[in-house]
Design a protein around this motif. Structure first.
Motif, PDB file in Angstrom:
ATOM      1  N   LEU A 390       0.829  -1.205   0.000  1.00  0.00           N
ATOM      2  CA  LEU A 390       0.000   0.000   0.000  1.00  0.00           C
ATOM      3  C   LEU A 390       0.871   1.265   0.000  1.00  0.00           C
ATOM      4  O   LEU A 390       0.546   2.257  -0.659  1.00  0.00           O
ATOM      5  CB  LEU A 390      -0.925  -0.002   1.213  1.00  0.00           C
ATOM      6  CG  LEU A 390      -2.043  -1.064   1.213  1.00  0.00           C
ATOM      7  CD1 LEU A 390      -2.826  -1.009   2.519  1.00  0.00           C
ATOM      8  CD2 LEU A 390      -2.977  -0.860   0.025  1.00  0.00           C
ATOM      9  N   ALA A 391       1.976   1.217   0.747  1.00  0.00           N
ATOM     10  CA  ALA A 391       2.894   2.363   0.758  1.00  0.00           C
ATOM     11  C   ALA A 391       3.487   2.576  -0.627  1.00  0.00           C
ATOM     12  O   ALA A 391       3.615   3.721  -1.093  1.00  0.00           O
ATOM     13  CB  ALA A 391       4.002   2.130   1.784  1.00  0.00           C
ATOM     14  N   LYS A 392       3.839   1.484  -1.294  1.00  0.00           N
ATOM     15  CA  LYS A 392       4.377   1.598  -2.650  1.00  0.00           C
ATOM     16  C   LYS A 392       3.344   2.218  -3.588  1.00  0.00           C
ATOM     17  O   LYS A 392       3.673   3.107  -4.387  1.00  0.00           O
ATOM     18  CB  LYS A 392       4.788   0.216  -3.156  1.00  0.00           C
ATOM     19  CG  LYS A 392       5.238   0.204  -4.611  1.00  0.00           C
ATOM     20  CD  LYS A 392       5.548  -1.212  -5.076  1.00  0.00           C
ATOM     21  CE  LYS A 392       5.829  -1.250  -6.568  1.00  0.00           C
ATOM     22  NZ  LYS A 392       6.131  -2.625  -7.047  1.00  0.00           N
ATOM     23  N   VAL A 393       2.108   1.764  -3.488  1.00  0.00           N
ATOM     24  CA  VAL A 393       1.047   2.307  -4.339  1.00  0.00           C
ATOM     25  C   VAL A 393       0.868   3.796  -4.087  1.00  0.00           C
ATOM     26  O   VAL A 393       0.676   4.587  -5.025  1.00  0.00           O
ATOM     27  CB  VAL A 393      -0.267   1.546  -4.089  1.00  0.00           C
ATOM     28  CG1 VAL A 393      -1.433   2.240  -4.792  1.00  0.00           C
ATOM     29  CG2 VAL A 393      -0.155   0.102  -4.567  1.00  0.00           C
ATOM     30  N   ALA A 394       0.955   4.207  -2.821  1.00  0.00           N
ATOM     31  CA  ALA A 394       0.786   5.620  -2.483  1.00  0.00           C
ATOM     32  C   ALA A 394       1.895   6.467  -3.118  1.00  0.00           C
ATOM     33  O   ALA A 394       1.633   7.542  -3.683  1.00  0.00           O
ATOM     34  CB  ALA A 394       0.787   5.794  -0.964  1.00  0.00           C
ATOM     35  N   VAL A 395       3.148   5.993  -3.034  1.00  0.00           N
ATOM     36  CA  VAL A 395       4.253   6.751  -3.622  1.00  0.00           C
ATOM     37  C   VAL A 395       4.124   6.785  -5.143  1.00  0.00           C
ATOM     38  O   VAL A 395       4.368   7.820  -5.783  1.00  0.00           O
ATOM     39  CB  VAL A 395       5.605   6.152  -3.200  1.00  0.00           C
ATOM     40  CG1 VAL A 395       6.755   6.950  -3.827  1.00  0.00           C
ATOM     41  CG2 VAL A 395       5.746   6.150  -1.685  1.00  0.00           C
ATOM     42  N   VAL A 396       3.736   5.645  -5.740  1.00  0.00           N
ATOM     43  CA  VAL A 396       3.537   5.605  -7.192  1.00  0.00           C
ATOM     44  C   VAL A 396       2.455   6.598  -7.601  1.00  0.00           C
ATOM     45  O   VAL A 396       2.565   7.270  -8.640  1.00  0.00           O
ATOM     46  CB  VAL A 396       3.170   4.184  -7.656  1.00  0.00           C
ATOM     47  CG1 VAL A 396       2.685   4.186  -9.100  1.00  0.00           C
ATOM     48  CG2 VAL A 396       4.369   3.259  -7.525  1.00  0.00           C
ATOM     49  N   ALA A 397       1.408   6.725  -6.785  1.00  0.00           N
ATOM     50  CA  ALA A 397       0.334   7.668  -7.093  1.00  0.00           C
ATOM     51  C   ALA A 397       0.853   9.109  -7.092  1.00  0.00           C
ATOM     52  O   ALA A 397       0.459   9.930  -7.930  1.00  0.00           O
ATOM     53  CB  ALA A 397      -0.801   7.511  -6.078  1.00  0.00           C
TER      54      ALA A 397
END
Length: 459
Positions: A390-397
């Motif tokens: 989820l943290a990775k998805v947030a940074v990618v966003a």
């Protein structure tokens, strides 16, 4: 903005250092015959299925029977997740104890024992003990039951050095992954984006690709050294032995590291001057990609061909996006240094279109891979693996939002008619700064990805 990015990078690095190791959740899932069971003989093979791919250590599987140690032939299947011990002639009547010793993908040694009984004729199948799977993966410092020590791991352990080596191994993995993404993406950037007058800067891009791919070799060297320390239980002196280094590269790990090392070497010697003359570099990128996929979660997915295909698409799109962002900054920096006009209009426009498609592919492929890897949606917030995802998805966003701003605001201003050189230069500077911010955040994404690759979803 740069200070904020630096804070994010430092925070992620601290979290990665304190994150639980992958070996804590690499377990023996099932054994056939199962622990405590009685089966009709002869038994043709003993099959150990692990939750993640493992590397053999020492004798790997030792079978003790009524007449002593049984000679077995040990092989691996499903990319190393299944270990098969085949005794010559099978196992006849009697009780047997199996001791196994392997290493998790981060190099952490695991061992355990279980036992079963072989009878030629079952007296009463209904009264046979109910099959149970009680074996647990355990480190040498926390034995389960009475496991036999791995023959090659009789060293003085140092938990502190072992934990530090695991962190170093993850950083090495991140360096190798970054080198692959930027190297492969740089070649794609030169092929898809640099046209017309921009082709003048292709040698600049190829030179950046060569320097970046050096990170792959450095990262692999760091990983091998760190894995050897972990396999040796933190004994740094023993980690330099041929046995420890051999165990660090045993099984499928040798293919994972070998393909990436050979691929990086091909890129180093093959990326020169022009794209047509860089065919060896393309072969090298394919080899590095194969090694990266072989060492990831998807290689144990089902159906194998579909999951691996999605993973390759995900990796290719991520490389196109990441490498392109980095190369935009490299090219514009070189033009500024040479005192040339930035002329970023067509360059930014073409890359924005390629990047938009890459973001879509990354998103779709990422969702499909998460569905395959996760057993249930709740693991997203119940496990450390899910939280990191989820943290990775947030940074990618956030990176995607910066890219969208570049695409819809900065690039149109570069192409707008009637603006002078000063306005075009200012817009080009904005494009370069945005690429710098995206690059810093993509480093965070790669750090998180390196941890996800080495970790298990089970917490």
């Amino acid at each position: 903005m740069l200070k904020k990015v630096a804070v994010v990078l430092f925070t992620v690095a601290l979290v990665l250092v304190g994150a639980p190791s992958a070996s804590a959740h690499t377990d023996l899932d099932t054994a056939e015959p199962a622990d405590g069971t009685t089966t009709s003989g002869p038994v043709g093979e003993v099959v150990l299925t692990f939750t993640r791919p493992v590397t053999p250590l020492g004798d790997t599987v030792v079978v003790e029977g009524p007449d002593g140690t049984v000679d077995v032939d040990v092989t691996q299947e499903r990319a190393g997740a299944v270990v098969v011990a085949t005794p010559e002639g099978g196992l006849a009547d009697g009780g047997y104890e199996v001791a196994w010793s392997v290493a998790a993908q981060d190099g952490h040694p695991l061992e355990g024992t279980f036992s079963f009984t072989v009878q030629e004729t079952q007296t009463a199948p209904s009264e046979a003990p109910e099959p149970t799977v009680t074996q647990e993966a355990s480190s040498p410092a926390e034995p389960s039951g009475a496991p036999l020590p791995p023959p090659d791991l009789e060293t003085t352990t140092d938990p502190g050095a072992e934990d530090f080596a695991q962190v170093v191994a993850r950083l090495g993995n991140a360096a190798a992954l970054w080198g692959l993404l930027v190297g492969a993406g740089g070649l794609l950037f030169a092929a898809l984006v640099m046209r017309g007058p921009d082709r003048r800067d292709i040698p600049v891009v190829l030179r950046a690709v060569r320097w970046t791919v050096l990170l792959v070799l450095v990262g692999l060297a760091v990983r091998v050294t760190a894995r050897a320390v972990v396999v040796a239980g933190g004994d740094v002196a023993a980690a330099g032995s041929a046995a420890a280094l051999g165990d660090a590269l045993a099984g499928p790990t040798a293919w994972v590291f070998g393909l990436q090392a050979v691929g990086a070497a091909l890129v180093l010697v093959g990326a020169w001057r022009s794209l047509p003359g860089s065919w060896a570099a393309v072969v090298g990128v394919l080899a590095m990609t194969a090694g990266q996929v072989l060492g990831g979660h998807s290689n144990t997915g089902s159906p194998w061909w579909l999951v691996v295909g999605v993973d390759v698409a995900h990796l290719a799109a991520a490389a196109t996006w990441t490498g392109g962002v980095v190369m935009i900054g490299v090219v514009l920096r070189r033009r500024r240094k040479d005192g040339r006009a930035l002329d970023a209009g067509h360059l930014g426009s073409r890359f924005s279109s390629v990047a938009a498609l890459s973001v879509v592919v990354v998103g779709i492929a990422g969702i499909l891979l998460a569905v395959e890897i996760l057993d249930r949606p709740s693991q997203l917030w119940e496990s450390s693996w899910g939280l990191f995802l989820l943290a990775k998805v947030a940074v990618v966003a956030v990176v995607a939002a910066i890219g969208a701003h570049q695409h819809f605001r900065v690039v149109p201003s570069l192409q707008a008619p009637g603006h002078g050189a000063r306005r075009a230069h200012a817009a080009g500077s904005l494009l370069q700064r945005g690429a710098g911010h995206e690059t810093a955040l993509l480093v965070v994404v790669v750090l998180i990805t390196a941890w996800l690759v080495a970790a298990s979803v089970h917490a």
